[in-house]
Structure formats: structure tokens, C-alpha cells
Design a protein around this motif. Structure first.
Motif, PDB file in Angstrom:
ATOM      1  N   UNK A  57       0.850  -1.197   0.000  1.00  0.00           N
ATOM      2  CA  UNK A  57       0.000   0.000   0.000  1.00  0.00           C
ATOM      3  C   UNK A  57       0.883   1.243   0.000  1.00  0.00           C
ATOM      4  N   UNK A  58       0.616   2.147  -0.927  1.00  0.00           N
ATOM      5  CA  UNK A  58       1.431   3.356  -1.057  1.00  0.00           C
ATOM      6  C   UNK A  58       0.573   4.470  -1.648  1.00  0.00           C
ATOM      7  N   UNK A  59      -0.163   5.186  -0.807  1.00  0.00           N
ATOM      8  CA  UNK A  59      -1.036   6.261  -1.293  1.00  0.00           C
ATOM      9  C   UNK A  59      -0.296   7.353  -2.057  1.00  0.00           C
ATOM     10  N   UNK A  60       0.952   7.645  -1.658  1.00  0.00           N
ATOM     11  CA  UNK A  60       1.716   8.686  -2.345  1.00  0.00           C
ATOM     12  C   UNK A  60       1.996   8.286  -3.787  1.00  0.00           C
ATOM     13  N   UNK A  61       2.371   7.022  -3.989  1.00  0.00           N
ATOM     14  CA  UNK A  61       2.618   6.534  -5.347  1.00  0.00           C
ATOM     15  C   UNK A  61       1.325   6.537  -6.155  1.00  0.00           C
ATOM     16  N   UNK A  62       0.225   6.188  -5.497  1.00  0.00           N
ATOM     17  CA  UNK A  62      -1.075   6.190  -6.179  1.00  0.00           C
ATOM     18  C   UNK A  62      -1.433   7.602  -6.641  1.00  0.00           C
ATOM     19  N   UNK A  63      -1.225   8.583  -5.774  1.00  0.00           N
ATOM     20  CA  UNK A  63      -1.538   9.966  -6.123  1.00  0.00           C
ATOM     21  C   UNK A  63      -0.685  10.465  -7.283  1.00  0.00           C
ATOM     22  N   UNK A  64       0.601  10.106  -7.271  1.00  0.00           N
ATOM     23  CA  UNK A  64       1.502  10.511  -8.349  1.00  0.00           C
ATOM     24  C   UNK A  64       1.046   9.955  -9.691  1.00  0.00           C
ATOM     25  N   UNK A  65       0.652   8.691  -9.688  1.00  0.00           N
ATOM     26  CA  UNK A  65       0.196   8.052 -10.923  1.00  0.00           C
ATOM     27  C   UNK A  65      -1.081   8.694 -11.448  1.00  0.00           C
ATOM     28  N   UNK A  66      -2.004   9.008 -10.567  1.00  0.00           N
ATOM     29  CA  UNK A  66      -3.260   9.612 -11.007  1.00  0.00           C
ATOM     30  C   UNK A  66      -3.028  11.015 -11.550  1.00  0.00           C
TER      31      UNK A  66
ATOM     32  N   UNK B  36      -2.143  13.675 -18.675  1.00  0.00           N
ATOM     33  CA  UNK B  36      -1.711  13.139 -19.967  1.00  0.00           C
ATOM     34  C   UNK B  36      -2.574  13.698 -21.097  1.00  0.00           C
ATOM     35  N   UNK B  37      -1.971  13.994 -22.257  1.00  0.00           N
ATOM     36  CA  UNK B  37      -2.744  14.492 -23.406  1.00  0.00           C
ATOM     37  C   UNK B  37      -3.814  13.514 -23.872  1.00  0.00           C
ATOM     38  N   UNK B  38      -3.650  12.235 -23.545  1.00  0.00           N
ATOM     39  CA  UNK B  38      -4.622  11.222 -23.983  1.00  0.00           C
ATOM     40  C   UNK B  38      -5.664  10.912 -22.923  1.00  0.00           C
ATOM     41  N   UNK B  39      -5.596  11.603 -21.782  1.00  0.00           N
ATOM     42  CA  UNK B  39      -6.501  11.289 -20.683  1.00  0.00           C
ATOM     43  C   UNK B  39      -7.911  11.792 -20.901  1.00  0.00           C
ATOM     44  N   UNK B  40      -8.045  13.029 -21.344  1.00  0.00           N
ATOM     45  CA  UNK B  40      -9.343  13.676 -21.543  1.00  0.00           C
ATOM     46  C   UNK B  40     -10.128  13.795 -20.246  1.00  0.00           C
ATOM     47  N   UNK B  41      -9.420  13.718 -19.095  1.00  0.00           N
ATOM     48  CA  UNK B  41     -10.070  13.956 -17.813  1.00  0.00           C
ATOM     49  C   UNK B  41     -11.226  13.023 -17.527  1.00  0.00           C
ATOM     50  N   UNK B  42     -11.043  11.746 -17.694  1.00  0.00           N
ATOM     51  CA  UNK B  42     -12.122  10.795 -17.479  1.00  0.00           C
ATOM     52  C   UNK B  42     -12.565  10.801 -16.018  1.00  0.00           C
ATOM     53  N   UNK B  43     -13.838  10.530 -15.747  1.00  0.00           N
ATOM     54  CA  UNK B  43     -14.325  10.477 -14.366  1.00  0.00           C
ATOM     55  C   UNK B  43     -13.536   9.488 -13.520  1.00  0.00           C
ATOM     56  N   UNK B  44     -13.115   8.364 -14.139  1.00  0.00           N
ATOM     57  CA  UNK B  44     -12.343   7.365 -13.398  1.00  0.00           C
ATOM     58  C   UNK B  44     -11.065   7.992 -12.868  1.00  0.00           C
ATOM     59  N   UNK B  45     -10.354   8.717 -13.737  1.00  0.00           N
ATOM     60  CA  UNK B  45      -9.098   9.336 -13.324  1.00  0.00           C
ATOM     61  C   UNK B  45      -9.329  10.416 -12.278  1.00  0.00           C
ATOM     62  N   UNK B  46     -10.387  11.203 -12.473  1.00  0.00           N
ATOM     63  CA  UNK B  46     -10.675  12.267 -11.525  1.00  0.00           C
ATOM     64  C   UNK B  46     -11.024  11.707 -10.149  1.00  0.00           C
ATOM     65  N   UNK B  47     -11.774  10.599 -10.119  1.00  0.00           N
ATOM     66  CA  UNK B  47     -12.130   9.987  -8.841  1.00  0.00           C
ATOM     67  C   UNK B  47     -10.888   9.438  -8.163  1.00  0.00           C
ATOM     68  N   UNK B  48     -10.008   8.790  -8.922  1.00  0.00           N
ATOM     69  CA  UNK B  48      -8.787   8.258  -8.343  1.00  0.00           C
ATOM     70  C   UNK B  48      -7.877   9.393  -7.847  1.00  0.00           C
TER      71      UNK B  48
END
Length: 215
Positions: free
Chosen positions: A118-127, A133-145
């Protein structure tokens, strides 16, 4: 032909074209062909085992979409034995290559401790990477994470992500549509786990075995 965009939808033609693209060396086509096997499009019936084989070959060849899809199968135990560590390793490889969906799934692994500590800091960095990312388009999944990562960021020390070395280039030259034998499957899995030394040892054994399938 798969989507029917600009032409009449025809899964059989799409399947054939993806198959030809793979044999011609188009790495990204592995994912599309594996998807056709997985969904049963253009073939008589769904074939998850063949999807796994094609995505394994794509993953070894460096196709991030194949790495991500294969990671999902390992995370769910679908067509393969459930293996959280393998799933996380595949998500990491795809995320390192810039795959936004893999970044989100790897972040979820760090958040839940699925296959990694478990590593919340690493999780936050990835999100943050996925959301920016230019390919993300701000999806709800990414925003929630992203919200979940911010909520727990700083509770644990920064995690380190590793990248598996590509050790078995020759595997992509084998027949892509016949099921891999046990030794080749073992070699591919050792490589995907990041054990390039173990994979190379198996490769050397296969190369010296006259009865082994020709590469």
C-alpha cells in the motif's frame, strides 16, 4: 471494419486484417487481434486462451495496450490464474510506456495493496500523471482516483516502480496463432515477471533443444 466507421461493419474482415498486421510486425495490432479473440468477433466463438497468448506476445514486443489488457486478466483471474503481483507488474510496464488506463489501474493497486505494498503517495503521483496526460481527456475514473490519492497522500513513503528488461525478442517470430507450448509459456511469464535471467536461461535451453518448436 471492426467499428463500421466509413465502411460496412464486418468482423471477419477486421479479424483478417489484424491478423495480417501482426504477421507483418505491427506491434499495436496484437492488442486489436487479442480483443477480437477475447470478444469472439470474426471467429466462431470466444477464445480467451488465444487472447491471452496474443496479448502475451504483444506484451513482450512492447505493446502497452496488450500489457494493460493482460494485466486486467491476471487481476481478475480470467483465462489465467489470478496473480496480483503479475497484474501490478504489467500495469507498471504499460504505465511506464504512457498508457493512461494502466496508470489508473496501477494507482488502484497501490491504493488497495493489490500485488504491491500500500502506497497512497505513489497512487496519487500516478493519477496526476494520468489526469495530465494528453490522452486522458479527464475521465471520471481518473478524476475519482485523483481525489482518493490526494486524500491519503503523504501517509506512506514514496514507492519505486521497476521496469522489466526485454530479454526474449525471438518469441515474436513464432507462430502467433498456435498455443504456446509449456516451456515457451514459462519463458514468456518469467520475462513478464521481470525475471529476465530466468527467461534467458529457458531461451538458451530451447535453442539447444532440437525438439523445441522452431522460433
Amino acid at each position: 471494419y471492426e467499428t463500421g466507421f466509413g465502411v460496412k461493419n464486418d468482423y471477419a474482415i477486421a479479424f483478417d486484417l489484424y491478423q495480417r498486421a501482426v504477421t507483418k510486425g505491427f506491434t499495436s495490432a496484437h492488442h486489436s487481434l487479442g480483443r477480437m479473440y477475447f470478444k469472439g468477433c470474426g471467429i466462431p466463438r470466444r477464445d480467451i486462451a488465444q487472447a491471452v497468448s496474443v496479448w502475451e506476445l504483444g506484451a513482450v514486443a512492447g505493446c502497452s495496450a496488450s500489457q494493460h489488457s493482460l494485466g486486467q486478466l491476471y487481476s481478475q483471474g480470467l483465462g489465467v490464474e489470478c496473480d496480483p503481483a503479475m497484474a501490478a507488474a504489467l500495469f507498471r510496464r504499460a504505465a511506464d510506456a504512457g498508457d493512461v488506463n494502466a496508470m489508473s489501474h496501477l494507482a488502484d493497486c497501490y491504493r488497495r495493496g493489490f500485488g504491491v505494498a500500500v502506497d497512497p503517495a505513489a497512487a496519487a503521483t500516478l493519477i496526476r500523471r494520468a489526469s495530465s496526460s494528453p490522452t486522458s481527456a479527464g475521465t471520471p475514473f481518473s478524476q475519482r482516483r485523483l481525489y482518493e490519492g490526494r486524500r491519503t497522500e503523504g501517509q506512506l513513503r514514496e514507492g519505486q516502480a521497476g521496469r522489466a528488461a526485454l530479454a526474449v525478442q525471438h518469441i515474436t517470430n513464432r507462430s502467433l496463432f498456435a498455443k504456446l507450448d509449456a516451456r515457451h509459456e514459462e519463458m514468456v511469464r518469467e520475462h513478464l515477471r521481470g525475471n529476465s535471467v530466468g527467461a534467458q536461461e529457458i531461451f538458451e535451453q530451447l535453442r539447444g533443444d532440437p525438439d523445441a518448436p522452431a522460433p
